[in-house]
Design a protein around this motif. Structure first.
Motif, PDB file in Angstrom:
ATOM      1  N   LEU B 188       0.846  -1.191   0.000  1.00  0.00           N
ATOM      2  CA  LEU B 188       0.000   0.000   0.000  1.00  0.00           C
ATOM      3  C   LEU B 188       0.885   1.245   0.000  1.00  0.00           C
ATOM      4  O   LEU B 188       1.771   1.380   0.848  1.00  0.00           O
ATOM      5  N   PHE B 189       0.649   2.127  -0.963  1.00  0.00           N
ATOM      6  CA  PHE B 189       1.514   3.303  -1.121  1.00  0.00           C
ATOM      7  C   PHE B 189       0.711   4.598  -1.118  1.00  0.00           C
ATOM      8  O   PHE B 189      -0.493   4.586  -1.319  1.00  0.00           O
ATOM      9  N   TYR B 190       1.432   5.686  -0.878  1.00  0.00           N
ATOM     10  CA  TYR B 190       0.754   6.973  -0.744  1.00  0.00           C
ATOM     11  C   TYR B 190       1.579   8.077  -1.397  1.00  0.00           C
ATOM     12  O   TYR B 190       2.797   8.127  -1.252  1.00  0.00           O
ATOM     13  N   ILE B 191       0.889   8.950  -2.117  1.00  0.00           N
ATOM     14  CA  ILE B 191       1.564  10.127  -2.674  1.00  0.00           C
ATOM     15  C   ILE B 191       1.222  11.303  -1.768  1.00  0.00           C
ATOM     16  O   ILE B 191       0.073  11.716  -1.681  1.00  0.00           O
ATOM     17  N   SER B 192       2.251  11.824  -1.088  1.00  0.00           N
ATOM     18  CA  SER B 192       2.015  12.866  -0.095  1.00  0.00           C
ATOM     19  C   SER B 192       2.339  14.259  -0.620  1.00  0.00           C
ATOM     20  O   SER B 192       3.346  14.449  -1.299  1.00  0.00           O
ATOM     21  N   PRO B 193       1.506  15.234  -0.278  1.00  0.00           N
ATOM     22  CA  PRO B 193       1.790  16.614  -0.707  1.00  0.00           C
ATOM     23  C   PRO B 193       2.795  17.325   0.205  1.00  0.00           C
ATOM     24  O   PRO B 193       3.151  18.464  -0.045  1.00  0.00           O
ATOM     25  N   CYS B 194       3.232  16.655   1.297  1.00  0.00           N
ATOM     26  CA  CYS B 194       4.090  17.361   2.259  1.00  0.00           C
ATOM     27  C   CYS B 194       4.966  16.402   3.056  1.00  0.00           C
ATOM     28  O   CYS B 194       4.677  15.217   3.140  1.00  0.00           O
ATOM     29  N   PRO B 195       6.050  16.905   3.658  1.00  0.00           N
ATOM     30  CA  PRO B 195       6.918  16.044   4.466  1.00  0.00           C
ATOM     31  C   PRO B 195       6.252  15.552   5.748  1.00  0.00           C
ATOM     32  O   PRO B 195       6.603  14.491   6.260  1.00  0.00           O
ATOM     33  N   ALA B 196       5.271  16.308   6.255  1.00  0.00           N
ATOM     34  CA  ALA B 196       4.639  15.922   7.517  1.00  0.00           C
ATOM     35  C   ALA B 196       3.984  14.546   7.423  1.00  0.00           C
ATOM     36  O   ALA B 196       3.970  13.783   8.376  1.00  0.00           O
ATOM     37  N   LYS B 197       3.450  14.242   6.245  1.00  0.00           N
ATOM     38  CA  LYS B 197       2.728  12.970   6.095  1.00  0.00           C
ATOM     39  C   LYS B 197       3.650  11.810   5.744  1.00  0.00           C
ATOM     40  O   LYS B 197       3.192  10.690   5.539  1.00  0.00           O
ATOM     41  N   LEU B 198       4.955  12.104   5.660  1.00  0.00           N
ATOM     42  CA  LEU B 198       5.883  11.023   5.313  1.00  0.00           C
ATOM     43  C   LEU B 198       6.204  10.134   6.507  1.00  0.00           C
ATOM     44  O   LEU B 198       6.757   9.061   6.360  1.00  0.00           O
ATOM     45  N   ILE B 210       0.505   3.045   8.144  1.00  0.00           N
ATOM     46  CA  ILE B 210      -0.195   1.910   7.523  1.00  0.00           C
ATOM     47  C   ILE B 210       0.328   1.706   6.105  1.00  0.00           C
ATOM     48  O   ILE B 210       0.046   0.691   5.480  1.00  0.00           O
ATOM     49  N   PHE B 211       1.124   2.662   5.602  1.00  0.00           N
ATOM     50  CA  PHE B 211       1.621   2.570   4.234  1.00  0.00           C
ATOM     51  C   PHE B 211       2.970   1.853   4.181  1.00  0.00           C
ATOM     52  O   PHE B 211       3.797   1.996   5.067  1.00  0.00           O
ATOM     53  N   ASP B 212       3.175   1.095   3.081  1.00  0.00           N
ATOM     54  CA  ASP B 212       4.441   0.391   2.903  1.00  0.00           C
ATOM     55  C   ASP B 212       5.476   1.278   2.222  1.00  0.00           C
ATOM     56  O   ASP B 212       6.643   0.935   2.132  1.00  0.00           O
ATOM     57  N   GLY B 213       5.005   2.410   1.718  1.00  0.00           N
ATOM     58  CA  GLY B 213       5.919   3.349   1.096  1.00  0.00           C
ATOM     59  C   GLY B 213       5.192   4.657   0.851  1.00  0.00           C
ATOM     60  O   GLY B 213       3.996   4.650   0.547  1.00  0.00           O
ATOM     61  N   ILE B 214       5.907   5.777   1.046  1.00  0.00           N
ATOM     62  CA  ILE B 214       5.281   7.072   0.806  1.00  0.00           C
ATOM     63  C   ILE B 214       6.162   7.871  -0.139  1.00  0.00           C
ATOM     64  O   ILE B 214       7.372   8.005   0.068  1.00  0.00           O
ATOM     65  N   PHE B 215       5.540   8.368  -1.209  1.00  0.00           N
ATOM     66  CA  PHE B 215       6.291   9.117  -2.214  1.00  0.00           C
ATOM     67  C   PHE B 215       5.997  10.603  -2.106  1.00  0.00           C
ATOM     68  O   PHE B 215       4.909  11.001  -1.698  1.00  0.00           O
TER      69      PHE B 215
END
Lengths: 141, 414
Positions: B188-198, B210-215
């Motif tokens: 499960l991956f996520y595209i984040s608009p900011c560093p806070a959500k990384l 909960i994400f296996d990777g955040i871009f």
């Protein structure tokens, strides 16, 4: 308590609603900085705010002194004002002598003294009608 | 010990102190000509990244290649990415490209917003929930700010996962249940608009992402632009199951629409957030039920990884959202996973200081205040501490500077 024993000291101007609440906010920051937990800070904050508002709403001017003695926070408010003719009556929830003008601003709900009593461990009121009032509140950690 | 997404490249840093003044929590100092992060103050808002003229401050992020480690790949994207392109009306192209990149199923953070809205409404309707205003958990920087600087307000944080986490859990749960696949095979991956959500929001509790990777949205933007510019793209029709409200809420924090019968506020920009938290802590905020606060201007459209101007991005999202209904007509897969509920807890366990602790703390504070009175109070940061007050603190507590390090005092000395 002597003047020079105050850790923080404030002048309060009667009728200045716009700037009101400043001393309680500064006291809150002070207590936060020395690591006091929030539930305790909140008690001091509410009671101090009410004491401050009483001066703003009813008196000509006053001073607020904050200090810590051992594990006890002491807040002393001294004002030049009308004094309280009947303390017992003033302690009743909802009783207020605030003017219509003050009430329209959202103050004067008659909770001032009851809130101060509820949030402090000891509350001493010395008052003289026509001269002024002194309120001493203690909060033990 | 908390983990942070901020990385300072010492080779690029020239010690200019611009980041010190940009940081809303005074989490940076300059020592020996290089900026350093004070871990327990940083909230990962990314204001330092924005401010650095040398581009010496970056954020940790995952490389897109890691999706190859999983048989099935799922993606949650922030809808803000749809607003980064001039041809924003062709948002279907972006969704198509996500599939093209190898994702088996995708959904926007708006899906989480759609699910969360009714749960939050139910929570607010219950008069027993009296710690009002409740503060939304959508901006991790705001949650961390409250946990570190306003611990007394922790009880106001809505005990619920952020809408991006809800979207993620929902997507994964629906995929595994309908496709009958082994959860181990699903990434499960996520595209984040900011560093806070990384990094995970609620670190105090040891809560993992909960994400296996955040871009980073910036990296993905580059990838997408490259494909769009170099390939003759034939894209197929794409479906976006969402609502007007969900798209607006998840992009620029437009909460009012769905919560008209409550008093709700959207507060954006970290300095506005701080001002509101101060008022709330001083006990002078009344009659507000729900506050959605964002560290960035205009909410997530103003995210550090967004290329487009936040106002333009907000305009674009509004136009995209116009085409969507108020309610989803399609029957949605039931959300019966943990995150779709009010059960997150933000902990606050204060230590009560004893007489000696207090005596010492009062002495230390008096020492700091006395030194502060001697300082020029210009907050120029030339000494390497963010403000004169921080400098006085650093002399007394960190003990890594002395009065002699103040260039203004030195200059005026006889």
């Amino acid at each position: 308590m002597k003047e020079e024993d105050c850790l923080l000291k404030f002048e309060i101007q009667g009728g200045e609603f716009l700037d009101s609440g400043e001393s309680s906010a500064v006291i809150k920051e002070y207590l936060k900085k020395i690591g006091i937990p929030h539930p305790f800070i909140r008690r001091v904050l509410i009671a101090t705010y009410e004491a401050e508002m009483n001066v703003v709403a009813h008196a000509e001017k006053g001073t607020l002194c904050f200090t810590i003695e051992g594990e006890t926070v002491v807040v002393r408010v001294h004002d030049k004002g009308p004094g309280i003719p009947d303390i017992e009556l003033a302690m009743q929830k909802g009783y207020s002598t605030a003017t219509q003008e003050v009430r329209q601003m959202g103050f004067g709900a008659g909770m001032g003294l009851p809130n101060m009593k509820q949030n402090s461990d000891t509350l001493v009121i010395n008052t003289e009608v026509g001269t002024g009032t002194e309120v001493i509140m203690e909060f033990t950690l | 010990m908390s983990e942070h997404s901020i990385i300072i490249d010492e080779n690029k840093c020239n010690g200019c102190t611009i980041c010190l003044r940009a940081c809303p929590t005074q989490a940076l100092i300059v020592r020996n000509g290089k900026a350093k992060l004070i871990n327990d103050r940083c909230i990962d808002c990314g204001e330092c990244i924005r401010s650095c003229p040398e581009k010496a401050i970056k954020s940790k992020r995952d490389n897109i290649d890691i999706i190859q480690n999983y048989k099935y790949k799922l993606l949650v994207y922030s809808p803000v990415i749809l607003a980064q392109f001039k041809e924003f009306h062709s948002w279907e192209k972006v969704l198509y490209l996500f599939r093209h990149m190898g994702f088996d199923d995708i959904c926007g953070v708006d899906t989480g917003g759609y699910i969360a809205a009714d749960i939050i409404r139910g929570f607010l309707k219950n008069k027993k929930n009296s710690k009002r205003p409740y503060i939304a958990t959508n901006c991790p920087a705001v949650c961390r700010l409250i946990q570190s600087k306003y611990s007394g307000l922790v009880e106001h944080i809505l005990p619920m996962y952020s809408i991006s986490d809800i979207a993620g859990e929902y997507l994964k749960h629906a995929f595994i249940s309908t496709k009958k696949v082994d959860p181990e095979d699903v990434g499960l991956f996520y595209i984040s608009p900011c560093p806070a959500k990384l990094i995970p929001t609620n670190q105090e509790k040891g809560c993992h992402s909960i994400f296996d990777g955040i871009f980073s949205m910036g990296d993905i933007y580059n990838t997408l632009m490259k494909i769009m510019e170099n390939e003759d793209l034939q894209y197929t029709e794409q479906e976006m199951v969402t609502t007007k409200f969900a798209l607006r809420w998840s992009s620029f924090g437009d909460v009012e629409h769905k919560f008209k019968d409550f008093t709700t506020l959207r507060i954006d920009g970290i300095r506005n957030v701080i001002r509101f938290l101060n008022r709330l802590e001083n006990g002078i905020v009344e009659d507000v039920d729900f506050v959605d606060m964002y560290a960035c201007d205009n909410g997530c459209v103003g995210g550090v990884f967004a290329k487009e101007d936040p106002h333009i991005a907000e305009y674009r999202i509004k136009r995209i959202a116009d085409a969507f209904p108020e309610k989803i007509s399609k029957k949605m897969f039931p959300c019966d996973v943990d995150s779709c509920d009010i059960r997150m807890k933000f902990e606050y366990n204060p230590k009560i200081p004893d007489k000696e602790d207090m005596k010492l703390a009062i002495q230390t504070l008096a020492e700091i205040e006395a030194l502060y009175e001697k300082l020029p109070k210009l907050d120029c940061a030339a000494c390497g501490s963010a403000t004169c007050y921080n400098f006085a603190e650093d002399i007394v507590v960190r003990k890594d500077v002395t009065m002699d390090d103040c260039p203004i005092l030195k200059k005026s000395a006889p």
